[in-house]
Design an enzyme around this catalytic site. Structure first.
Site, PDB file in Angstrom:
ATOM      1  N   ILE A  76       0.843  -1.194   0.000  1.00 62.17           N
ATOM      2  CA  ILE A  76       0.000   0.000   0.000  1.00 62.17           C
ATOM      3  C   ILE A  76       0.881   1.247   0.000  1.00 62.17           C
ATOM      4  O   ILE A  76       0.633   2.201  -0.747  1.00 62.17           O
ATOM      5  CB  ILE A  76      -0.953  -0.005   1.210  1.00 62.17           C
ATOM      6  N   ARG A 111      -2.946   0.827  12.068  1.00 61.38           N
ATOM      7  CA  ARG A 111      -3.776   0.391  13.177  1.00 61.38           C
ATOM      8  C   ARG A 111      -3.679   1.446  14.268  1.00 61.38           C
ATOM      9  O   ARG A 111      -2.626   2.059  14.463  1.00 61.38           O
ATOM     10  CB  ARG A 111      -3.329  -0.977  13.716  1.00 61.38           C
ATOM     11  N   ASP A 157      -7.766   7.260  10.274  1.00 60.92           N
ATOM     12  CA  ASP A 157      -8.779   6.282   9.851  1.00 60.92           C
ATOM     13  C   ASP A 157      -8.884   5.118  10.837  1.00 60.92           C
ATOM     14  O   ASP A 157      -9.745   4.258  10.673  1.00 60.92           O
ATOM     15  CB  ASP A 157      -8.440   5.756   8.446  1.00 60.92           C
ATOM     16  N   GLU A 209     -12.193   0.942  18.654  1.00 58.87           N
ATOM     17  CA  GLU A 209     -13.108   1.038  17.515  1.00 58.87           C
ATOM     18  C   GLU A 209     -14.370   0.224  17.789  1.00 58.87           C
ATOM     19  O   GLU A 209     -14.277  -0.907  18.267  1.00 58.87           O
ATOM     20  CB  GLU A 209     -12.419   0.541  16.234  1.00 58.87           C
ATOM     21  N   HIS A 229     -12.618   4.118   9.800  1.00 62.89           N
ATOM     22  CA  HIS A 229     -11.902   2.926   9.331  1.00 62.89           C
ATOM     23  C   HIS A 229     -12.464   2.455   7.983  1.00 62.89           C
ATOM     24  O   HIS A 229     -12.953   1.334   7.841  1.00 62.89           O
ATOM     25  CB  HIS A 229     -11.972   1.799  10.360  1.00 62.89           C
ATOM     26  N   ILE A 230     -12.359   3.342   6.983  1.00 62.39           N
ATOM     27  CA  ILE A 230     -12.959   3.078   5.663  1.00 62.39           C
ATOM     28  C   ILE A 230     -11.913   2.880   4.570  1.00 62.39           C
ATOM     29  O   ILE A 230     -12.222   3.019   3.394  1.00 62.39           O
ATOM     30  CB  ILE A 230     -13.917   4.208   5.248  1.00 62.39           C
ATOM     31  N   GLY A 231     -10.685   2.535   4.959  1.00 58.90           N
ATOM     32  CA  GLY A 231      -9.621   2.430   3.966  1.00 58.90           C
ATOM     33  C   GLY A 231      -9.973   1.595   2.759  1.00 58.90           C
ATOM     34  O   GLY A 231      -9.721   1.980   1.615  1.00 58.90           O
TER      35      GLY A 231
END
Length: 313
Positions: free
Chosen positions: A153, A230, A254, A259, A278-280
């Site tokens: 990534i 994370r 993110d 969470e 947390h929408i990666g």
């Protein structure tokens, strides 16, 4: 046929694929944890995202052969316990790369150009002057991006940043890499030189709270910090302090230590923090591809094959 317990609901196309290979029981753990736990004694395979697969759970699943994580990260899996029982674990390391890289670029732009704040101002009727300097952000183009943790990534983010935004890209990793569009740097050098600092380090026992107060103090006052790894890789209280005291300019987040994020988390009250849920990898296409990948790994393991994306404990 073997039994697969899905603890998050797979898309219909993926469910149809799984049903060709096993009896499938959908037991969403976040909706009815008790029903999920009651299904474990029958489970030959588990598939889903996020639920902790630990010693306690494994004691309830005596026939378990494979756990397929619908995620690149697998910090929710107790790999020592799985390995000791001879249970295969798999993840989905490749299908989400481009989507997460896109999200990171969007988060970078949003934090730098104050896009969420500007959007709220317009919608709330607070836009009165076209010359209002409170809308002013900082440029992204031709700046320096530092990436901590140069996996696949990170490599894609580096390509986008270099080619699309003419950025200089530094990276810090456990080892230098070949054929990446970035220059290796020591951690302190990267922190001191970068206008944007992107954290992409996996969460392990060694990397918990890897970034903390001392690192924020080494960043530029104009730096934008981005975390798409994370939450626990950053000491969140130190990040909050760095933003509150203006040791850094802004942040795009993110992922969080807890969470879903606690509504009382001070990060949510900071105008300098862009906070995403947390929408990666959260596009319909990519999530389906992730589930399909996990399903194929699960089916392969139950058929006695070595899955392509087996996690080596």
């Amino acid at each position: 046929m073997p039994t697969i317990v899905a603890y998050t609901k797979p898309p219909e196309r993926v469910l149809a694929f799984l049903e060709q290979h096993a009896e499938v029981k959908i037991r969403p753990a976040h909706q009815d944890e008790e029903a999920f736990l009651q299904a474990l004694p029958e489970a030959d395979g588990l598939i889903g995202a996020g639920y902790p697969v630990n010693e306690k759970l494994l004691e309830m699943a005596p026939h378990l052969k494979v756990v397929s994580n619908v995620s690149t990260g697998y910090d929710n899996l107790d790999m020592k316990a799985l390995t000791a029982r001879g249970i295969t674990a798999t993840n989905t390391p490749y299908v989400l790369i481009d989507t997460v890289a896109d999200t990171i670029m969007g988060m970078m732009l949003a934090a730098a150009r104050r896009i969420p704040q500007a959007d709220r101002s317009v919608k709330e009727g607070r836009w009165k002057d076209k010359r209002d300097e409170s809308f002013f952000g900082v440029n992204v183009h031709h700046k320096t991006l530092g990436i901590i943790g140069m996996g696949k990534i990170g490599e894609e983010v580096a390509r986008r940043a270099s080619a699309g935004f003419h950025m200089d890209v530094l990276y810090h990793n456990r080892s230098e890499k070949q054929n990446v569009e970035a220059v290796y740097a020591g951690l302190d050098e990267l922190l001191e030189a970068s206008d944007f600092v992107l954290l992409m380090t996996p969460l392990t026992a060694e990397t918990k709270h890897f970034i903390r107060r001392e690192h924020f103090r080494k960043m530029k006052k104009t730096a934008v910090f981005l975390n798409a790894a994370r939450g626990a890789v950053v000491k969140e209280t130190d990040l909050i302090e760095a933003l509150e005291t203006k040791e850094i300019l802004a942040a795009g987040i993110d992922v969080y230590e807890q969470e879903p994020v606690d509504p009382d988390n001070p990060l949510l009250a900071l105008d300098s923090a862009v906070t995403l849920p947390h929408i990666g990898s959260a596009t319909a296409e990519t999530r389906e591809a992730m589930y399909q990948d996990a399903a194929e790994q699960c089916a392969a393991a139950l058929a006695g094959k070595v899955p392509e994306h087996k996690i080596e404990g």
